[in-house]
Scaffold this motif. Structure first.
Motif, PDB file in Angstrom:
ATOM      1  N   SER A 296       0.813  -1.211   0.000  1.00  0.00           N
ATOM      2  CA  SER A 296       0.000   0.000   0.000  1.00  0.00           C
ATOM      3  C   SER A 296       0.851   1.267   0.000  1.00  0.00           C
ATOM      4  O   SER A 296       0.529   2.240  -0.688  1.00  0.00           O
ATOM      5  CB  SER A 296      -0.994   0.005   1.160  1.00  0.00           C
ATOM      6  OG  SER A 296      -0.332  -0.097   2.388  1.00  0.00           O
TER       7      SER A 296
ATOM      8  N   THR B 113      -2.042  -1.110  -8.978  1.00  0.00           N
ATOM      9  CA  THR B 113      -2.233  -2.527  -8.712  1.00  0.00           C
ATOM     10  C   THR B 113      -0.876  -3.200  -8.476  1.00  0.00           C
ATOM     11  O   THR B 113       0.149  -2.699  -8.934  1.00  0.00           O
ATOM     12  CB  THR B 113      -2.990  -3.212  -9.870  1.00  0.00           C
ATOM     13  OG1 THR B 113      -3.293  -4.555  -9.508  1.00  0.00           O
ATOM     14  CG2 THR B 113      -2.194  -3.201 -11.151  1.00  0.00           C
TER      15      THR B 113
ATOM     16  N   PHE C 296      -3.641  -6.351  -4.624  1.00  0.00           N
ATOM     17  CA  PHE C 296      -4.855  -5.574  -4.940  1.00  0.00           C
ATOM     18  C   PHE C 296      -4.764  -5.066  -6.348  1.00  0.00           C
ATOM     19  O   PHE C 296      -3.750  -5.123  -6.977  1.00  0.00           O
ATOM     20  CB  PHE C 296      -5.094  -4.436  -3.945  1.00  0.00           C
ATOM     21  CG  PHE C 296      -3.893  -3.566  -3.684  1.00  0.00           C
ATOM     22  CD1 PHE C 296      -3.590  -2.506  -4.526  1.00  0.00           C
ATOM     23  CD2 PHE C 296      -3.067  -3.801  -2.590  1.00  0.00           C
ATOM     24  CE1 PHE C 296      -2.492  -1.696  -4.273  1.00  0.00           C
ATOM     25  CE2 PHE C 296      -1.971  -3.000  -2.334  1.00  0.00           C
ATOM     26  CZ  PHE C 296      -1.678  -1.942  -3.170  1.00  0.00           C
TER      27      PHE C 296
END
Length: 175
Positions: free
Chosen positions: A40, A69, A175
């Protein structure tokens, strides 16, 4: 604005195979090491780089609403090593500003620590003008394609990091 699936189908593999950090290699690898980070935090950094590139365009228009991503580092443990890819697009308010946007990037990127490693028409049937640049300090690459024949005309932009390693005891968050 929504990114066309066809654009992503071409852009993501292109970014992953051609944006290997030309001139930014560490330890003989094709992809530079970007250090240690969580997924992140690295995504936030790559999105900041994208924002800086957007600011260099300096024109009004629509920017796609896309997020960064996590991708794999080829040949490395996918639970420990990762790259960040942030694909986005920019459609200027006036289609006549598309060339201006590309020219501004070509001129401004080197003034902000980027090295242009490729510039010219791509191999597509449209011979789209494309630009690839590396930033050795930030360990990122950008690939921009001027898609003048699309409706609306736009710049397709892919920003991709070098390989990060997660901190000891952590795993890559996908993610």
């Amino acid at each position: 604005m929504k990114i066309k699936l066809g654009v992503l189908a071409v852009a993501i593999p292109l970014a992953l195979t051609t944006l290997t950090g030309c001139g930014m290699t560490d330890n003989g690898s094709d992809v530079p090491s970007s250090g240690t980070s969580t997924s992140s935090a690295a995504a936030d950094e790559v999105e900041r780089v994208s924002s800086d590139i957007h600011d260099l365009i300096g024109l009004r228009g629509k920017t796609s609403d896309s997020r960064a991503t996590v991708t794999e580092c080829s040949g490395k443990d996918p639970d420990t090593y990762f790259r960040i890819l942030h694909p986005w697009s920019f459609s200027p308010a006036s289609s006549g500003d598309l060339e201006t946007a590309m020219r501004r990037l070509k001129e401004a990127l080197p003034e902000h620590g980027w090295k242009i490693v490729e510039y010219g028409p791509d191999t597509s049937k449209n011979k789209n003008l494309s630009l690839t640049a590396d930033n050795d300090v930030k360990k990122v690459s950008v690939h921009v394609v001027q898609m003048a024949k699309d409706k609306p005309p736009m710049l397709s932009v892919d920003v991709i990091s070098g390989c990060y390693q997660v901190p000891d005891g952590q795993k890559v968050e996908h993610f």
